[in-house]
Write a protein that holds these residues in place. Structure first.
Motif, PDB file in Angstrom:
ATOM      1  N   GLU A  31       0.745  -1.136   0.110  1.00 19.64           N
ATOM      2  CA  GLU A  31      -0.373  -0.142   0.068  1.00 19.64           C
ATOM      3  C   GLU A  31       0.460   1.197   0.003  1.00 19.64           C
ATOM      4  N   ALA A  32       2.867   1.457   0.817  1.00 20.30           N
ATOM      5  CA  ALA A  32       3.075   2.745   0.763  1.00 20.30           C
ATOM      6  C   ALA A  32       3.055   2.157  -0.556  1.00 20.30           C
ATOM      7  N   VAL A  33       3.629   1.409  -1.307  1.00 25.44           N
ATOM      8  CA  VAL A  33       4.803   1.841  -2.182  1.00 25.44           C
ATOM      9  C   VAL A  33       3.847   2.414  -3.687  1.00 25.44           C
ATOM     10  N   LYS A  34       2.175   1.658  -3.374  1.00 27.92           N
ATOM     11  CA  LYS A  34       1.181   2.280  -4.112  1.00 27.92           C
ATOM     12  C   LYS A  34       1.091   3.958  -4.272  1.00 27.92           C
ATOM     13  N   LYS A  35       1.210   4.359  -2.680  1.00 27.04           N
ATOM     14  CA  LYS A  35       1.049   5.460  -2.188  1.00 27.04           C
ATOM     15  C   LYS A  35       2.547   6.650  -2.402  1.00 27.04           C
ATOM     16  N   GLY A  36       3.251   5.991  -3.081  1.00 22.57           N
ATOM     17  CA  GLY A  36       4.350   6.902  -3.360  1.00 22.57           C
ATOM     18  C   GLY A  36       5.525   7.030  -2.164  1.00 22.57           C
ATOM     19  N   GLY A  71      -0.029  -5.763 -10.633  1.00 18.97           N
ATOM     20  CA  GLY A  71       0.488  -5.405 -10.865  1.00 18.97           C
ATOM     21  C   GLY A  71       0.382  -5.216  -9.548  1.00 18.97           C
ATOM     22  N   LEU A  72       0.691  -4.087  -9.026  1.00 17.99           N
ATOM     23  CA  LEU A  72       0.050  -4.332  -7.311  1.00 17.99           C
ATOM     24  C   LEU A  72      -0.975  -3.720  -7.301  1.00 17.99           C
ATOM     25  N   ASN A  73      -1.299  -2.431  -8.237  1.00 11.85           N
ATOM     26  CA  ASN A  73      -3.015  -1.990  -8.206  1.00 11.85           C
ATOM     27  C   ASN A  73      -4.170  -3.340  -8.110  1.00 11.85           C
ATOM     28  N   LEU A 101       4.057   6.343   9.144  1.00  8.18           N
ATOM     29  CA  LEU A 101       3.743   5.184   7.349  1.00  8.18           C
ATOM     30  C   LEU A 101       2.568   4.509   7.713  1.00  8.18           C
ATOM     31  N   LEU A 102       2.263   3.797   9.455  1.00 13.36           N
ATOM     32  CA  LEU A 102       1.177   2.848   9.462  1.00 13.36           C
ATOM     33  C   LEU A 102      -0.298   4.305   9.074  1.00 13.36           C
ATOM     34  N   ARG A 103       0.065   5.107  10.256  1.00 14.50           N
ATOM     35  CA  ARG A 103      -1.123   5.431   9.498  1.00 14.50           C
ATOM     36  C   ARG A 103      -1.502   6.708   8.080  1.00 14.50           C
ATOM     37  N   LYS A 104      -0.505   6.621   7.287  1.00 15.31           N
ATOM     38  CA  LYS A 104      -0.856   6.471   6.030  1.00 15.31           C
ATOM     39  C   LYS A 104      -1.364   5.362   5.163  1.00 15.31           C
ATOM     40  N   VAL A 105      -1.257   4.868   5.482  1.00 17.19           N
ATOM     41  CA  VAL A 105      -2.305   3.531   4.920  1.00 17.19           C
ATOM     42  C   VAL A 105      -3.157   2.534   5.960  1.00 17.19           C
ATOM     43  N   LYS A 106      -3.473   3.239   6.484  1.00 16.44           N
ATOM     44  CA  LYS A 106      -4.225   2.868   8.035  1.00 16.44           C
ATOM     45  C   LYS A 106      -5.927   2.951   7.358  1.00 16.44           C
TER      46      LYS A 106
END
Ligand code: NAD
Length: 435
Positions: A31-36, A71-73, A101-106
């Motif tokens: 999820e983090a990679v997908k969000k850059g 793909g990751l998506n 980081l975890l907050r951003k993909v929560k």
């Protein structure tokens, strides 16, 4: 001639029995990679390349552009665990990734609720939890897992699924009578045979549902005739066992180098301190025995003392793991290696690897699920030895010794990809450059 590979269309559901440190670090990382928010460091499918043709041809595509991977998506995640924490809570508890980081993909992780696990305390002794299937025989539990998969597939609109065991290490056990044929295994499920481990029920349920299966732990799991027969009957690719991440990875880098130069080795002492839940489970001698077997197996296979008695016949190899909570997932692994050179003169090598267990394992989970899905769409079935690269104890055809040398494993993996696409295999002979 390339082989026919169905396109990677639609969603690919990744199901993990075990939503602990490795599984959640993998899911949060994707999820983090997908969000850059980060790079997929350590992942061959995302960053690796494959050379095609001659060295002078300058054809070096990325692996993900060369073979049709999902793909990751396209990935969606689900899993089972004996604890009720969702993937966000489990990731926080695992203390691998930082809070920011975890907050951003929560929002993505919170949605992943663990399905009720098939669990047996006789197989994992140090933990217990409430989120388990309790009704019926083992056969009923296998059915319930198949229903979970059906439901997950429908709710998430998945085109295909892959299952990868990221659960705790089960106690060591050898194949028993019940594991020999599919019929005896199915009888065993009906009769609650104590020789059937929970991981075997997941593997059975996956294979019966047409889902490829990988095993990231050292458990016996699907490495039994009954389940291997099922992989052939259902045309399903499988692989295992035990992710090769930290100390054993270092071993399979170094040992081939010593042997290549005909340097001797008479002692390899490996010890670790580890403070995560995996470390706690491995305090149980039965679970540690499973781990010890896979960790010990690599050196003999690489160094071949039978072929080189003057170099390796006296090799003393010992592996220890100690549970040490202050370190959490940040394992420290020490190796003392006693080697000798010309005329037997002794030397020593010391390794102190301050690693992060799940940071090393997460990209392996990603590569394995993408490659297994590729193998499935390419019509490959049974044990996928070309994925040995990822494992401490690679599964092989009966009677075949596993190849542990990481560079041979990588060559085999890339040659398999070349073969799939009808490209020349690379032998490194290279005489044509001197004609
Ligand atoms: N991290 C690494 O570098 C590495 C390397 C090789 C192998 N492994 C193996 O990967 C596995 C996962 O490691 P981890 O660090 O995530 O451990 P972990 O303890 O954090 O997670 C494992 C999870 O599996 C759950 N579980 C146990 N039995 C289950 C069952 N029957 N059904 C569903 N869930 C079950 C546990 O509750 C736990 O949450 C372990 O077996 C470990 O030995 C990890």
């Amino acid at each position: 001639m390339s082989i026919k590979i169905a396109p990677a269309k639609g969603k690919l559901g990744i199901l993990t029995p075990g939503l602990g440190a490795v599984a959640t670090t993998f899911m949060a990382g994707v999820e983090a990679v997908k969000k850059g928010l980060g790079e997929p460091v350590g992942s061959l499918t995302q960053l690796g390349t494959v050379r095609l043709g001659k060295r002078t041809d300058n054809r070096v595509p990325k692996i993900k552009d060369f073979v049709p991977l999902a793909g990751l998506n396209q990935l969606v995640f689900g899993g089972w665990d004996i604890f009720e924490d969702n993937a966000y809570e489990a990731a926080v508890n695992a203390r691998v990734l930082n809070a920011e980081l975890l907050r951003k993909v929560k929002p993505n992780l919170k949605k992943i609720m663990p399905m009720k696990a098939v669990f047996d305390k006789n197989y994992v002794k140090r933990i217990d939890g409430p989120n388990v299937k309790t009704k019926g025989t083992l056969a009923d539990k296998a059915e319930a897992l198949m229903d979970d998969m059906k439901k997950f597939r429908k709710e998430n609109g998945c085109d295909r699924l892959v299952m990868i065991w990221c659960g705790s290490t089960e106690v060591f056990h050898r194949p028993a009578k019940v594991h020999q044929t599919l019929a005896s295994f199915e009888q065993g499920l009906l009769k609650n045979d104590p020789d059937i481990a929970p991981s075997q029920i997941y593997a059975y349920a996956a294979l019966k549902s047409g889902v490829p299966f990988a095993n990231g732990a050292p458990n016996l799991t699907h490495d039994i005739p009954a389940l291997l027969t099922l992989t052939k009957d259902r045309s399903l690719p499988v692989c295992g066992k035990d992710f090769k991440t930290g100390q054993t990875y270092m071993k399979t880098l170094l040992a081939p180098g010593l042997k290549a130069r005909m340097l001797g080795c008479n002692g390899w002492f490996s010890t670790n301190i580890l403070g995560n839940r995996d470390g706690e489970v491995l305090e149980d001698p039965g679970s540690f025995k499973s781990k010890e077997e896979t960790k010990l197996s690599v050196l003999d296979q690489i160094l071949q003392p039978g072929l080189y008695p003057e170099l390796y016949k006296d090799l003393f190899h010992s592996v220890k793991i100690n549970y040490y909570p202050p370190r959490g997932d940040e394992k420290e692994g020490w190796d003392n290696i006693d080697i000798f050179g010309w005329l037997g003169y002794p030397m020593q090598i010391k390794i102190d690897f301050l690693c992060r267990d799940s940071i090393l394992a997460a990209p392996l989970v990603l590569d394995l699920v993408l490659f297994l899905d590729l193998a499935h769409r390419a019509g490959l079935k049974g044990v996928q030895e070309w994925l040995s690269f990822y494992f401490k104890a690679p599964m092989t055809a009966p009677g075949l010794y596993p190849e542990h040398d990481v560079f041979i494993q990588l060559m085999k993996l890339k040659n398999t990809l070349r073969w799939m696409r009808g490209e020349d295999l690379i032998t490194h002979l290279g005489l044509e450059y001197y004609d």
